[in-house]
Design a protein around this motif. Structure first.
Motif, PDB file in Angstrom:
ATOM      1  N   GLU A 184       0.831  -1.208   0.000  1.00  0.00           N
ATOM      2  CA  GLU A 184       0.000   0.000   0.000  1.00  0.00           C
ATOM      3  C   GLU A 184       0.868   1.262   0.000  1.00  0.00           C
ATOM      4  OE1 GLU A 184      -3.753  -2.025   2.475  1.00  0.00           O
ATOM      5  OE2 GLU A 184      -2.206  -0.909   3.570  1.00  0.00           O
ATOM      6  N   ILE A 185       1.953   1.224   0.801  1.00  0.00           N
ATOM      7  CA  ILE A 185       2.830   2.400   0.892  1.00  0.00           C
ATOM      8  C   ILE A 185       3.537   2.623  -0.451  1.00  0.00           C
ATOM      9  CG2 ILE A 185       4.951   3.255   1.963  1.00  0.00           C
ATOM     10  CD1 ILE A 185       3.962   1.865   4.567  1.00  0.00           C
ATOM     11  N   GLU A 227       1.448   4.232  -3.130  1.00  0.00           N
ATOM     12  CA  GLU A 227       1.270   5.686  -3.014  1.00  0.00           C
ATOM     13  C   GLU A 227       2.549   6.446  -3.333  1.00  0.00           C
ATOM     14  OE1 GLU A 227      -1.304   7.604  -0.177  1.00  0.00           O
ATOM     15  OE2 GLU A 227      -1.680   5.671   0.751  1.00  0.00           O
ATOM     16  N   MET A 231       1.697  11.128  -0.272  1.00  0.00           N
ATOM     17  CA  MET A 231       1.173  10.105   0.634  1.00  0.00           C
ATOM     18  C   MET A 231       0.882  10.712   2.013  1.00  0.00           C
ATOM     19  SD  MET A 231       2.888   6.527   1.852  1.00  0.00           S
ATOM     20  CE  MET A 231       4.281   7.093   2.806  1.00  0.00           C
ATOM     21  N   ARG A 266      -0.277   8.589   5.294  1.00  0.00           N
ATOM     22  CA  ARG A 266      -0.718   7.254   5.691  1.00  0.00           C
ATOM     23  C   ARG A 266      -0.466   7.015   7.167  1.00  0.00           C
ATOM     24  NH1 ARG A 266      -2.458   4.096   2.054  1.00  0.00           N
ATOM     25  NH2 ARG A 266      -3.120   2.102   2.775  1.00  0.00           N
ATOM     26  N   LYS A 300      -7.380   9.745   4.624  1.00  0.00           N
ATOM     27  CA  LYS A 300      -6.029   9.346   5.008  1.00  0.00           C
ATOM     28  C   LYS A 300      -5.901   7.865   4.693  1.00  0.00           C
ATOM     29  CE  LYS A 300      -3.462  10.183   9.315  1.00  0.00           C
ATOM     30  NZ  LYS A 300      -2.868  11.466   9.287  1.00  0.00           N
ATOM     31  N   GLY A 301      -4.736   7.435   4.244  1.00  0.00           N
ATOM     32  CA  GLY A 301      -4.561   5.990   4.039  1.00  0.00           C
ATOM     33  C   GLY A 301      -4.346   5.309   5.374  1.00  0.00           C
ATOM     34  N   SER A 338      -3.048   1.625   7.209  1.00  0.00           N
ATOM     35  CA  SER A 338      -2.547   0.247   7.113  1.00  0.00           C
ATOM     36  C   SER A 338      -2.450  -0.294   8.530  1.00  0.00           C
ATOM     37  CB  SER A 338      -1.160   0.210   6.489  1.00  0.00           C
ATOM     38  OG  SER A 338      -1.181   0.793   5.212  1.00  0.00           O
TER      39      SER A 338
END
Length: 1008
Positions: free
Chosen positions: A507-508, A511, A518, A520, A665-666, A668
């Protein structure tokens, strides 16, 4: 050099092994790690080989927190005893010191499809076998019998099994899922039921209990019967033997070296140790040697030994591809595929090489603690009427129909009866500190309070949304994430990434390479590998020629991150620096220059970093953001408008908030622990000098350090003297909240560097602390802590690859309350990892929400409780980000008798849990799923339960059809819509079933 020695020994003895060792052969090894390495070699050579778990206990010790090992030992022994092939057993030295049950005690009985069962005799047999009878089966060795359904969790199976009877004949045997409690499709023909502990009859069982009770000290914190057998059964069972007296044994040199150390310890039987030390020692190999294989030196190694026979072992084809080896192009190699052996042996004519990482996965035991359960007397918050006391389920007759209601008590003994289908209007009240004030019914003050909070929340939400919108418009720095070196970096971590780590990295990376900036949040329990994930991102930035900075709240964290980064990254030519108050002025000047010129690639530091100039900064990583002050947080926000931002936090973020925030916001999450992390052993013990001495020395002997939690600042110095009286040479540091911040940091740093043996402190041992060398924690007066705090404290130890020990100490076991005793025994059972999830999700989750929003909010939170606060924040964010969600609560007043029948589901706690889940259903599909589950778990639905499920479906359909109220008088039914319009229609008769049918039919038409 153990793998090569075992290889040579087994290879030379392979042909006549059966003759020489027809009973089998035992290798006494140092520990489990060695056992697994040797086991791989034996399996590779085609032997049937077994590994006993490491069992480091003292005779007579309470085995409650060693249940997982006991399970492993009994299962393995039984397989080993019954195996007829050429067989080997790898037994760690600690395990073989104790007498073990013979085959007879481990034998079970068979059940098969169509067989007749005498339920009473079956129950008794299971009791003597050591199974525990419960309402709901969740962990191994539990059984639940409801009418003609038997649920049993057998110790050797992954999933529990459900046996359905027809009369007294077995009509189906299927395994089921613990979480959903729903059966799998496949039927089983037969089922072997092994003992949970030992194969005993009533006489043997009574004898064992008597013999345990004779030997037990009176003050043990205990309940009688099966928990006694679980705790002490092994020590007093009659039918046992020393394995080394029945089977031939070989001793590994490492195990031999361990013997004098154990003798000195004076805890084990010296005669047994003497006898073991006389066994044959396995000789070192003269023809082969073990070697270490670094992934990046692979091709050199293969070229160097190209004239030898080369065998390559790999679990997957993709590992081969990653190593650049294509089987079809290398006919000269032998391949051993689909095996996860880790073998590295080099001989004059031979090279055996594995591409697998040498790590083992441990089974985790599931949790037994449901924090979501509501109990009588809990505080709850009703979304419209405020804080009340929960008073259980009651049945009442309203409009001539019997229904279940939740009784809520308000100020002045006012009561509110809430229909169970509206349970979703109520949340548990949770806030930090103190007992909440009950609200008064009918005064409207709660509505005013909510309005005040809503205004404040809109301001917060506006800030969050505006920032996100601004970032959307900016172009981000693009990082190349497809470089070979990244794979190399990952393969050198020394452990296998967990699924959630892999997902977070993906995921990181997505982005970082996407042209967008990013933002996150990475959350996960301490020690679950957040830093490793962040290092992947920093390394990718370095490879693309950019700098990264990692900002932390304390000098201790800066020191620890700096150590970790240097260890992992300096081999790859990354230059790393650290900036905090311990760096001299001269060094500081150098570092600032290096950051400006770009020759320093990564910098770790405290908030000093916020005022530094970089040459080309691409990524800021913020650790434990919630510990920064408001001004510093603002500064980070300003800095990161066009720079990638990764925030790390050890407190999970509430699920509901996740949804709202994910637009902005992402997120995880790391949900599972690294493979080689061991669970923490927990003991509930009565405080005594000898216990303190023993537990502290046990830790010091393996070179570790100790936390001692003592929650009284006034007498903490006195406590230090008391401990020094028992252990005069111990180096103790004291830490509590009244010690100035800087001095506290110095003490912690000293402890991290190993200057003290023990940290005596109040419960301020912070959550973000990573002190891998402190692996024993003693918690004084543990009955005065809440369950989440205890779990948090326990999480401080067992961070490295050593096993942690946690002692919950009590003053005496008599005066402790029943509640506290239950809490502690539950914790003792649940030491598996990530139980933070199961256990404290509730508490933590809630605080996680607070951290996101800043401390200023705690006042409002106290007034309305966290869960409602989060619900309202979620609404505010949705409102502002233009994703409006309508709140439509349908009032269903139909005169039908509808409730989950107590005859079907006897336990109130289970009924409540089902009511809660049904009230939260958003679509009818969920309702049918739950209905199916109820039938499976409890049997055929009766008429009232069916009608209750119909009501829930009506509520959902009405909500979708924008209806606010449904009521009936006899067969006349009225719908009231949100726009105040009404519609009336009639059922065939006033019969309950007909009324429900008519309403469902009408709603189905409307919803189309």
């Amino acid at each position: 050099m153990s793998q090569s020695s075992i290889y040579e020994f087994l290879n030379t003895n392979k042909t006549h092994f059966q003759k020489t060792y027809k009973e089998g052969l035992i290798f006494v090894v140092e520990d489990n790690i060695q056992a697994y390495k040797l086991n791989d070699v034996a399996k590779f050579l085609g032997f049937e080989s077994f590994v006993l778990p490491d069992f480091a206990v003292v005779f007579g010790e309470d085995l409650r927190s060693y249940q997982e090992e006991l399970l492993g030992i009994f299962n393995t022994l039984k397989e080993f005893y019954q195996c007829k092939d050429k067989k080997l057993l790898f037994a760690p030295l600690h395990t073989i010191l104790h007498k073990m049950p013979k085959l007879g005690s481990l034998q079970g009985f068979k059940m098969e499809f169509g067989m007749q069962v005498n339920l009473q005799a079956f129950k008794e047999r299971l009791l003597y076998f050591g199974y525990e009878f419960v309402e709901l089966v969740e962990v191994s060795r539990e059984v639940s019998i409801r009418g003609d359904i038997i649920d049993i969790f057998l110790p050797h199976l992954e999933n529990p099994v459900r046996i359905s009877l027809f009369g007294d004949e077995i009509e189906s045997i299927r395994s089921f899922d613990v979480q959903t409690q729903i059966s799998f499709k496949e039927e089983m023909e037969t089922l072997e039921i092994p003992p949970a502990f030992f194969n005993l009859d009533s006489l043997g069982y009574e004898r064992l209990l008597e013999s345990i009770e004779e030997n037990l000290a009176k003050e043990e914190v205990q309940d009688r019967h099966n928990s006694l057998v679980a705790s002490f059964g092994l020590w007093y069972l009659e039918d046992t033997q020393y394995l080394f007296q029945k089977y031939p044994c070989k001793l590994l040199p490492q195990a031999l070296r361990l013997i004098p150390e154990i003798i000195e310890f004076k805890e084990q039987n010296p005669q047994v140790l003497e006898e073991i030390s006389t066994f044959d020692v396995l000789e070192e190999s003269t023809n082969y040697q073990d070697f270490d294989c670094k992934f990046n030196q692979l091709s050199t190694l293969l070229t160097l030994h190209k004239d030898k026979k080369i065998i390559i072992i790999s679990k997957t084809q993709s590992q081969l591809r990653q190593a650049g080896i294509i089987p079809s192009e290398h006919k000269e190699y032998e391949f051993c595929l689909d095996k996860d052996y880790g073998i590295w042996i080099l001989g004059k004519e031979l090279l055996i090489l594995s591409l697998n990482t040498p790590t083992r996965q441990k089974r985790k035991i599931q949790s037994k603690i449901l924090i979501d359960e509501l109990k009588k007397g809990d505080y709850v918050v009703h979304i419209d009427y405020g804080i009340a006391l929960f008073n259980g389920i009651i049945q009442a007759n309203i409009f001539g129909a019997t229904r279940d209601f939740i009784e809520l008590k308000y100020l002045g003994d006012d009561k509110l009866l809430l229909p169970v289908e509206n349970l979703d209007r109520v949340d548990r009240y949770i806030a930090d500190g103190g007992v909440p004030l009950l609200d008064k019914l009918g005064k409207g003050s709660f509505a005013k309070l909510k309005e005040k909070v809503r205004e404040k929340l809109l301001v917060i939400a506006e800030g969050i949304v505006a920032l996100a919108a601004k970032r959307e418009l900016i172009d981000g720095i693009v990082i190349d994430i497809n470089k070979e070196e990244i794979l190399l970096f990952q393969s050198q971590s020394g452990f296998v990434y967990t699924q959630s780590q892999k997902r977070a990295i993906e995921e990181i990376f997505k982005e970082l390479s996407s042209h967008r900036v990013m933002d996150r949040l990475l959350s996960g329990d301490v020690g679950f590998g957040k830093t490793e994930v962040a290092m992947n991102a920093m390394f990718a930035c370095f490879l693309s020629g950019y700098q990264s900075a990692i900002i932390v709240p304390t000098t201790l964290l800066a020191y620890q991150h700096f150590q970790t980064l240097s260890q992992r990254l300096s081999d790859f030519g990354v230059k790393i620096a650290r900036l905090d108050r311990y760096v001299s002025a001269k060094e500081k000047k150098e570092i600032l220059k290096g950051l400006q010129s770009g020759e320093i690639h990564i910098v770790v530091g405290t908030h000093i970093l916020l005022n530094v100039t970089f040459k080309n900064l691409a990524l800021i990583v913020v650790d434990e953001e919630h510990k920064f002050g408001v001004k510093q947080k603002e500064k980070i926000k300003d800095l990161s408008t066009n720079i990638h931002l990764l925030t790390m936090s050890a407190t999970p973020i509430p699920r509901t908030l996740n949804m709202a925030l994910s637009h902005i916001k992402g997120l995880s999450e790391l949900k599972e622990p690294p493979k080689e992390k061991l669970a923490v052993r927990s003991f509930v013990k009565v405080y005594g000098d000898s216990l303190i001495k023993e537990s502290v020395l046990r830790e010091l002997r393996r070179g570790g350090q100790i936390f001692y939690i003592y929650n009284n600042i006034a007498s903490i110095k006195h406590k230090k003297e008391e401990i020094l009286r028992i252990l005069p040479t111990l180096k103790i540091a004291i830490l509590h909240s009244q010690i100035p911040k800087q001095e506290g940091e110095d003490i912690l740093l000293g402890f991290a560097k190993g200057e003290f043996d023990m940290l005596l402190c109040t419960s301020i041992v912070e959550s973000g602390l990573h002190l891998p060398n402190a692996n024993t924690i003693l918690i004084d007066k543990s009955d005065r802590f809440g369950i989440a705090d205890l779990h948090q404290l326990r999480g401080r130890v067992g961070r490295g690859n050593k096993e942690g020990f946690c002692y919950f100490l009590l003053e005496d076991s008599i005066s402790i309350t029943q509640e506290a005793k239950k809490r502690l025994l539950a914790l003792e059972k649940n030491s598996y990892l990530g139980s933070g999830g199961a256990l404290a999700y509730h508490d933590l989750e809630i605080r996680g929400g607070g951290n996101l929003l800043g401390e200023a909010q705690s006042g409002h939170i106290k007034n309305i409780g966290y869960s409602l606060y989060l619900r309202m924040l979620e609404e505010a964010i949705y409102t502002l980000s233009g994703n409006m969600r309508e709140e439509n609560n349908v009032d269903v007043k139909l005169s039908v008798r509808a409730f989950l029948s107590p005859e079907l589901i006897a336990s109130e706690a289970l009924r409540l849990e089902l009511y809660r889940r049904l009230s939260h259903c958003e679509d009818t599909k969920n309702v049918y799923t739950i209905a199916k589950e109820i039938e499976e778990r409890f049997g055929q639905l009766d008429i009232y339960s069916k009608q209750f499920l119909d009501l829930i479906i009506i509520k959902i359909l009405a909500r979708n059809a924008r209806i606010s109220k449904i009521f009936n008088y006899a067969e006349k039914i009225t719908l009231v819509f949100l726009d105040k319009q009404q519609e009336t229609f009639y059922a065939e008769t006033k019969d309950e079933e007909k009324v429900l049918q008519a309403v469902l039919k009408k709603l189905n038409i409307l919803s189309k």
